[in-house]
Design a protein around this motif. Sequence first.
Motif, PDB file in Angstrom:
ATOM      1  N   ILE A  51      -1.217 -12.597   9.530  1.00 23.15           N
ATOM      2  CA  ILE A  51      -1.631 -11.756   8.396  1.00 23.15           C
ATOM      3  C   ILE A  51      -1.007 -12.277   7.111  1.00 23.15           C
ATOM      4  CG2 ILE A  51      -1.386  -9.473   7.362  1.00 23.15           C
ATOM      5  CD1 ILE A  51      -1.671  -8.297  10.130  1.00 23.15           C
ATOM      6  N   ALA A  52       0.279 -12.580   7.166  1.00 23.62           N
ATOM      7  CA  ALA A  52       0.969 -13.047   5.964  1.00 23.62           C
ATOM      8  C   ALA A  52       0.418 -14.392   5.522  1.00 23.62           C
ATOM      9  CB  ALA A  52       2.472 -13.130   6.206  1.00 23.62           C
ATOM     10  N   GLY A  57      -0.290 -13.258  -0.558  1.00 23.40           N
ATOM     11  CA  GLY A  57      -0.194 -12.677  -1.894  1.00 23.40           C
ATOM     12  C   GLY A  57      -0.361 -11.176  -1.876  1.00 23.40           C
ATOM     13  N   PHE A  58      -1.317 -10.685  -1.103  1.00 24.23           N
ATOM     14  CA  PHE A  58      -1.558  -9.250  -1.027  1.00 24.23           C
ATOM     15  C   PHE A  58      -0.391  -8.531  -0.385  1.00 24.23           C
ATOM     16  CE2 PHE A  58      -3.307  -5.530   1.218  1.00 24.23           C
ATOM     17  CZ  PHE A  58      -3.746  -4.813   0.114  1.00 24.23           C
ATOM     18  N   LEU A  63       4.399  -5.060  -0.848  1.00 28.55           N
ATOM     19  CA  LEU A  63       5.836  -4.870  -0.610  1.00 28.55           C
ATOM     20  C   LEU A  63       6.606  -4.786  -1.918  1.00 28.55           C
ATOM     21  CD1 LEU A  63       6.417  -7.257   2.430  1.00 28.55           C
ATOM     22  CD2 LEU A  63       6.280  -4.765   2.437  1.00 28.55           C
ATOM     23  N   GLY A  64       6.234  -5.601  -2.883  1.00 29.20           N
ATOM     24  CA  GLY A  64       6.881  -5.543  -4.188  1.00 29.20           C
ATOM     25  C   GLY A  64       6.632  -4.219  -4.889  1.00 29.20           C
TER      26      GLY A  64
END
Length: 79
Positions: A51-52, A57-58, A63-64
């Motif tokens: 997934i990562a 980026g998503f 998370l950010g």
Amino acid sequence: MPILLLIIVGAAAGFIATRLMRIEADIVTTIAIGIFGALIGGLVLRFLLTIAGAMAGFVGAVLGAILLIWLWQTYGPKR
């Protein structure tokens, strides 16, 4: 050879996990916990890396944003 390595790594992982969780278990149960934990952890890690890798980026943006919201709620102005 991979099965022997899996048993050795599983025994070590099971020993560490049972000590961290403060569980008293016999050797066979400790090894089984480690082996099944390694299988589950490996599958979850591969899934997350897939997934990562596809949407890094998503995932990073979400998370950010979550971190920023938590910081704002914890240290921001109080109402």
